[in-house]
Design an enzyme around this catalytic site. Sequence first.
Site, mmCIF file in Angstrom:
data_model
loop_
_atom_site.group_PDB
_atom_site.id
_atom_site.type_symbol
_atom_site.label_atom_id
_atom_site.label_comp_id
_atom_site.label_asym_id
_atom_site.label_seq_id
_atom_site.Cartn_x
_atom_site.Cartn_y
_atom_site.Cartn_z
ATOM 1 N N GLY A 1 10.448 -30.425 3.131
ATOM 2 C CA GLY A 1 9.572 -29.709 4.090
ATOM 3 C C GLY A 1 8.716 -28.778 3.512
ATOM 4 O O GLY A 1 7.222 -28.789 3.983
ATOM 5 N N CYS A 2 9.037 -28.002 2.636
ATOM 6 C CA CYS A 2 8.349 -27.138 1.985
ATOM 7 C C CYS A 2 7.313 -27.604 1.106
ATOM 8 O O CYS A 2 6.160 -27.124 1.070
ATOM 9 C CB CYS A 2 9.269 -25.951 1.126
#
Length: 158
Positions: free
Chosen positions: A48-49
């Site tokens: 996600g990051c």
Amino acid sequence: MTDNVRLHPGDPAPDFTLTTDTGDKLALTDLRGRRVVLYAYPAAMTPGCTTQACDFRDSLASLKAAGYEVVGISPDEPAALAKFRDRDALTFPLVSDPDRAVLTAYGAYGEKKLYGKTVTGVIRSTFVIDAEGRIVLAQYNVKATGHVAKLRRDLGLG
């Protein structure tokens, strides 16, 4: 349950001086006179990051053209941030907040829901700071995917 600080438009942005992915120091006051998008993310090189960081990277030219500097902040050590920067060709500073003091001051560290459980950690958040160092926009619990497009709309950048 702890009460997390929440910043609101007009609040002074908490100042900081942190070590970057290059080992240099970056202070919020160094960016006075420019508008800043400070985004908090849990961990470098996680899916996600990475999605979020690459979205900022891919939108950086248009954000800069509109007068915004982008800075990412996480508890990762500078060496991990450097790996993240190099692996994903990130072209904006990443700052390290290992004791989470700055994240906490922004309300981006505390209790959150993760897969239905309450845990303590980094709350994915984005802050837009004006040239005088005041909060224009504070968004908490943002989604990693599609967030930059939403932020651009919220800023009137299309």
